[in-house]
Design a protein around this motif. Structure first.
Motif, PDB file in Angstrom:
ATOM      1  N   LEU A  23       0.872  -1.031   0.104  1.00 17.27           N
ATOM      2  CA  LEU A  23       0.052   0.448   0.019  1.00 17.27           C
ATOM      3  C   LEU A  23       0.983   1.477   0.078  1.00 17.27           C
ATOM      4  O   LEU A  23       0.482   2.185  -0.716  1.00 17.27           O
ATOM      5  CB  LEU A  23      -0.925   0.087   1.512  1.00 17.27           C
ATOM      6  N   ALA A  24       2.237   1.061   0.122  1.00 11.80           N
ATOM      7  CA  ALA A  24       2.917   2.546   0.959  1.00 11.80           C
ATOM      8  C   ALA A  24       3.574   2.429  -0.271  1.00 11.80           C
ATOM      9  O   ALA A  24       3.462   3.576  -0.600  1.00 11.80           O
ATOM     10  CB  ALA A  24       4.034   2.015   1.629  1.00 11.80           C
ATOM     11  N   GLU A  25       3.984   1.493  -1.244  1.00 13.01           N
ATOM     12  CA  GLU A  25       4.326   1.897  -2.526  1.00 13.01           C
ATOM     13  C   GLU A  25       3.266   2.775  -3.634  1.00 13.01           C
ATOM     14  O   GLU A  25       3.671   3.319  -3.991  1.00 13.01           O
ATOM     15  CB  GLU A  25       4.916   0.653  -3.265  1.00 13.01           C
TER      16      GLU A  25
ATOM     17  N   ASN B 164       4.748  16.459   3.556  1.00 16.12           N
ATOM     18  CA  ASN B 164       3.268  15.836   4.064  1.00 16.12           C
ATOM     19  C   ASN B 164       1.999  16.735   4.357  1.00 16.12           C
ATOM     20  O   ASN B 164       1.047  15.713   4.228  1.00 16.12           O
ATOM     21  CB  ASN B 164       3.392  14.500   5.535  1.00 16.12           C
ATOM     22  N   VAL B 165       2.683  17.208   5.175  1.00 17.51           N
ATOM     23  CA  VAL B 165       1.743  18.561   5.720  1.00 17.51           C
ATOM     24  C   VAL B 165       1.071  19.021   3.984  1.00 17.51           C
ATOM     25  O   VAL B 165      -0.410  19.083   4.511  1.00 17.51           O
ATOM     26  CB  VAL B 165       1.863  19.406   6.280  1.00 17.51           C
ATOM     27  N   GLU B 166       1.612  19.549   3.303  1.00 17.49           N
ATOM     28  CA  GLU B 166       1.531  20.170   2.460  1.00 17.49           C
ATOM     29  C   GLU B 166       0.879  19.237   1.285  1.00 17.49           C
ATOM     30  O   GLU B 166      -0.653  18.995   0.878  1.00 17.49           O
ATOM     31  CB  GLU B 166       2.493  20.943   1.014  1.00 17.49           C
ATOM     32  N   THR B 167       0.219  17.454   1.066  1.00 20.10           N
ATOM     33  CA  THR B 167       0.060  16.746   0.599  1.00 20.10           C
ATOM     34  C   THR B 167      -1.260  16.485   0.722  1.00 20.10           C
ATOM     35  O   THR B 167      -1.841  16.182   0.522  1.00 20.10           O
ATOM     36  CB  THR B 167       1.768  14.983   0.508  1.00 20.10           C
ATOM     37  N   ALA B 168      -1.117  16.236   2.392  1.00 19.43           N
ATOM     38  CA  ALA B 168      -2.272  16.229   3.625  1.00 19.43           C
ATOM     39  C   ALA B 168      -3.425  17.385   2.459  1.00 19.43           C
ATOM     40  O   ALA B 168      -4.690  17.299   2.687  1.00 19.43           O
ATOM     41  CB  ALA B 168      -2.130  15.832   4.512  1.00 19.43           C
ATOM     42  N   GLY B 169      -2.678  18.264   2.642  1.00 19.10           N
ATOM     43  CA  GLY B 169      -3.621  19.966   2.661  1.00 19.10           C
ATOM     44  C   GLY B 169      -4.353  19.398   0.922  1.00 19.10           C
ATOM     45  O   GLY B 169      -5.623  20.372   1.147  1.00 19.10           O
TER      46      GLY B 169
ATOM     47  N   THR C  10       0.032  13.748   9.185  1.00 16.94           N
ATOM     48  CA  THR C  10       0.772  12.304  10.352  1.00 16.94           C
ATOM     49  C   THR C  10       0.029  11.084   9.436  1.00 16.94           C
ATOM     50  O   THR C  10       0.823   9.700   9.382  1.00 16.94           O
ATOM     51  CB  THR C  10      -0.130  12.741  12.045  1.00 16.94           C
ATOM     52  N   THR C  11      -0.984  10.665   9.174  1.00 10.25           N
ATOM     53  CA  THR C  11      -1.554   9.747   8.982  1.00 10.25           C
ATOM     54  C   THR C  11      -0.993   9.723   6.839  1.00 10.25           C
ATOM     55  O   THR C  11      -0.333   8.534   6.918  1.00 10.25           O
ATOM     56  CB  THR C  11      -3.780   9.788   8.124  1.00 10.25           C
ATOM     57  N   VAL C  12      -0.707  10.645   6.249  1.00 12.28           N
ATOM     58  CA  VAL C  12       0.279  10.742   4.815  1.00 12.28           C
ATOM     59  C   VAL C  12       1.613   9.642   5.393  1.00 12.28           C
ATOM     60  O   VAL C  12       1.164   9.358   4.598  1.00 12.28           O
ATOM     61  CB  VAL C  12       0.323  11.646   4.321  1.00 12.28           C
ATOM     62  N   TRP C  13       1.921  10.021   6.055  1.00 14.83           N
ATOM     63  CA  TRP C  13       3.450   9.918   6.768  1.00 14.83           C
ATOM     64  C   TRP C  13       3.443   8.539   7.030  1.00 14.83           C
ATOM     65  O   TRP C  13       3.770   7.135   6.082  1.00 14.83           O
ATOM     66  CB  TRP C  13       3.936  11.125   7.374  1.00 14.83           C
ATOM     67  N   LYS C  14       2.304   7.555   8.334  1.00 10.71           N
ATOM     68  CA  LYS C  14       2.526   6.588   7.941  1.00 10.71           C
ATOM     69  C   LYS C  14       1.601   5.683   6.714  1.00 10.71           C
ATOM     70  O   LYS C  14       2.355   4.638   7.044  1.00 10.71           O
ATOM     71  CB  LYS C  14       0.792   6.864   8.675  1.00 10.71           C
ATOM     72  N   LEU C  15       1.131   6.026   6.122  1.00  3.32           N
ATOM     73  CA  LEU C  15       0.466   5.746   4.777  1.00  3.32           C
ATOM     74  C   LEU C  15       2.109   5.834   3.635  1.00  3.32           C
ATOM     75  O   LEU C  15       2.475   4.539   3.477  1.00  3.32           O
ATOM     76  CB  LEU C  15      -0.305   6.095   4.271  1.00  3.32           C
ATOM     77  N   ARG C  16       2.635   6.265   3.052  1.00  3.25           N
ATOM     78  CA  ARG C  16       3.673   6.766   2.496  1.00  3.25           C
ATOM     79  C   ARG C  16       4.995   6.086   3.446  1.00  3.25           C
ATOM     80  O   ARG C  16       5.787   5.311   2.580  1.00  3.25           O
ATOM     81  CB  ARG C  16       4.162   7.804   2.726  1.00  3.25           C
ATOM     82  N   THR C  17       4.612   5.237   4.908  1.00  2.00           N
ATOM     83  CA  THR C  17       6.309   4.727   5.550  1.00  2.00           C
ATOM     84  C   THR C  17       5.884   3.656   5.366  1.00  2.00           C
ATOM     85  O   THR C  17       6.685   2.834   5.723  1.00  2.00           O
ATOM     86  CB  THR C  17       6.994   5.462   6.463  1.00  2.00           C
TER      87      THR C  17
END
Length: 164
Positions: A22-24, A44-49, A62-69
């Motif tokens: 899922l991260a990939e 990740n802040v700008e990505t989430a926004g 934080t969700t974006v960071w967790k998903l990406r990692t």
């Protein structure tokens, strides 16, 4: 470079393998399917926004960071729906469908069309390819693949303007 995050110089988009995590898959979307007209994110802040604004679904950095990692591999359905909506992909892209392989091929072609742009390949060239015999098309295909491999070699990259 539409559909790419700023600073991404990896070359043409590669297909997401069916076995991708899922991260990939999410990282591939961010790198290859970022909507044109939306400023490329730097973090990740700008990505989430951008995802929240484009999908009308709150998603935290934080969700974006967790998903990406890969620290979160079972997000809420509404999070996946927001990602699918923002990137314009079917929910099955995230691996919840037996159709994930064709979806990956379709998205790779979509990303490639965005990258090369409508005017970069002349229509008459595409028509000519369609009219070729299967044997000749196979030769042209091999030539294109060989040219792509040669273009990716470090010695060819050194010859590019502005790399001095």
């Amino acid at each position: 470079m539409e559909g790419r995050v700023a600073g991404d110089e990896q070359g043409p988009a590669k297909e997401v393998p069916p076995s991708a995590s899922l991260a990939e898959r999410i990282e591939w979307l961010i790198q290859n399917m970022w909507p044109s007209g939306v400023p490329a994110p730097r973090n990740n802040v700008e990505t989430a926004g951008a995802i929240a604004a484009g999908s009308d679904e709150a998603i935290s950095s934080t969700t974006v960071w967790k998903l990406r990692t890969g620290r979160q591999d079972n997000p809420q359905f509404k999070t996946l729906t927001a990602l699918a909506s923002f990137f314009g992909v079917p929910i099955g892209y995230f691996g919840f469908s037996s159709e994930s392989e064709p979806i990956g091929e379709e998205l790779t072609l979509k990303a490639l069309r965005r990258e090369i742009g409508a005017g970069d390949i002349r229509t008459e060239v595409l028509r000519a390819l369609v009219d070729l015999s299967p044997q000749t098309r196979s030769v042209v295909e091999e030539m294109i693949l060989a040219a792509a491999r040669a273009d990716r070699t470090p010695s060819n990259r050194d010859d590019e303007p502005g790399t001095d």
